[in-house]
Design a protein around this motif. Structure first.
Motif, PDB file in Angstrom:
ATOM      1  N   ALA A  35      18.600 -23.052   8.022  1.00 12.39           N
ATOM      2  CA  ALA A  35      19.001 -23.783   7.169  1.00 12.39           C
ATOM      3  C   ALA A  35      18.695 -22.503   6.274  1.00 12.39           C
ATOM      4  CB  ALA A  35      19.078 -24.825   7.050  1.00 12.39           C
ATOM      5  N   ALA A  36      17.596 -22.341   6.792  1.00 13.33           N
ATOM      6  CA  ALA A  36      17.101 -21.623   5.298  1.00 13.33           C
ATOM      7  C   ALA A  36      17.952 -20.154   5.896  1.00 13.33           C
ATOM      8  CB  ALA A  36      15.916 -21.545   5.207  1.00 13.33           C
ATOM      9  N   GLN A  38      19.819 -19.387   7.251  1.00 10.45           N
ATOM     10  CA  GLN A  38      21.605 -18.974   6.536  1.00 10.45           C
ATOM     11  C   GLN A  38      21.685 -18.882   4.576  1.00 10.45           C
ATOM     12  OE1 GLN A  38      23.802 -22.153   8.249  1.00 10.45           O
ATOM     13  NE2 GLN A  38      24.744 -20.944   9.876  1.00 10.45           N
ATOM     14  N   ASN A  39      20.971 -19.894   4.410  1.00  7.44           N
ATOM     15  CA  ASN A  39      21.154 -19.929   2.680  1.00  7.44           C
ATOM     16  C   ASN A  39      21.330 -18.554   2.230  1.00  7.44           C
ATOM     17  OD1 ASN A  39      21.947 -22.309   2.951  1.00  7.44           O
ATOM     18  ND2 ASN A  39      19.352 -23.281   2.614  1.00  7.44           N
ATOM     19  N   GLY A  42      24.102 -16.529   0.934  1.00 12.78           N
ATOM     20  CA  GLY A  42      24.548 -16.463  -0.721  1.00 12.78           C
ATOM     21  C   GLY A  42      23.859 -15.521  -1.126  1.00 12.78           C
ATOM     22  N   ASN A  47      26.574 -18.599  -2.814  1.00 11.74           N
ATOM     23  CA  ASN A  47      27.127 -19.510  -2.268  1.00 11.74           C
ATOM     24  C   ASN A  47      28.009 -20.441  -2.343  1.00 11.74           C
ATOM     25  OD1 ASN A  47      24.571 -19.740  -2.128  1.00 11.74           O
ATOM     26  ND2 ASN A  47      23.130 -19.730  -3.741  1.00 11.74           N
ATOM     27  N   THR A  99      26.624 -19.763  13.036  1.00 14.37           N
ATOM     28  CA  THR A  99      26.287 -18.743  11.293  1.00 14.37           C
ATOM     29  C   THR A  99      28.423 -18.565  11.238  1.00 14.37           C
ATOM     30  OG1 THR A  99      23.905 -18.806  11.218  1.00 14.37           O
ATOM     31  CG2 THR A  99      25.511 -17.019   9.764  1.00 14.37           C
TER      32      THR A  99
END
Length: 197
Positions: A35-36, A38-39, A42, A47, A99
């Motif tokens: 998750a990190a 993928q973030n 942004g 985002n 992703t």
């Protein structure tokens, strides 16, 4: 009897094989590390799907197959851009498809303002042959998808077209040949038209 044994073995293999396949597909909801990673997308791409700069492409709602190919090409060096090369290498290989799927399922960001309709520029029909008549992208006969161009950032489009024309971006041989045959002025007009859709 023999048929029942074979069917039983196949059924067991199917049941036992299913969880293994599911376990191979990472889930950002269950993996904080994934998750990190993928973030991080942004930071540049936004985002909320609106990129931080006009020379960065919109990727929210883009064709999934196209996004997968770009992630692969950046990772292997077939497409070159230092930040993206680094970023794709931070993803595990089995994280690339999820992703792309996650980005594709998001909604394309709404335009900040309505732009008056423009007349279609000369040569734009060549784009429609692959990117669809509405420029939303399409899956081609060989299974690969072309990206959505409608509403993409002007600065990104005109630079991508230039890079193809100059042979700096070569991960699509058809685009290299097509863009080489279009003048810089016509490419600029086409990019402005497409970004306003």
């Amino acid at each position: 009897m023999r048929t029942r044994i074979v069917l039983g073995v196949l059924a067991a293999a199917f049941v036992l094989g299913a969880p293994v396949k599911a376990a191979d597909t990472p889930d950002p909801a269950k993996s904080r590390e994934f998750a990190a990673r993928q973030n991080v997308c942004g930071v540049c791409h936004g985002n909320n799907g609106v990129p931080k700069s006009a020379n960065i492409p919109i990727i929210w709602g883009q064709q999934e197959n196209y996004l997968s190919k770009q992630l692969h090409d950046f990772r292997t060096g077939e497409r070159s851009f230092e930040i993206m090369e680094w970023m794709t290498k931070t993803l595990e290989e089995n994280e690339q498809a999820p992703t792309a799927a996650s980005l594709a399922k998001n909604k394309w960001p709404a335009k900040a303002q309505n732009v008056a309709a423009q007349q279609a520029p000369r040569g734009i029909a060549v784009c429609q042959s692959c990117h669809a008549t509405n420029f939303m992208g399409a899956v081609q006969a060989e299974g690969m998808a072309t990206p959505r161009l409608a509403g993409q950032n002007y600065d990104y489009l005109v630079e991508a077209m230039r890079r193809f024309a100059d042979g700096q971006r070569t991960n699509n041989a058809d685009m290299v040949q097509i863009m080489k045959g279009i003048s810089p002025a016509d490419r600029e007009t086409m990019a402005r038209y497409l970004s306003a859709l």
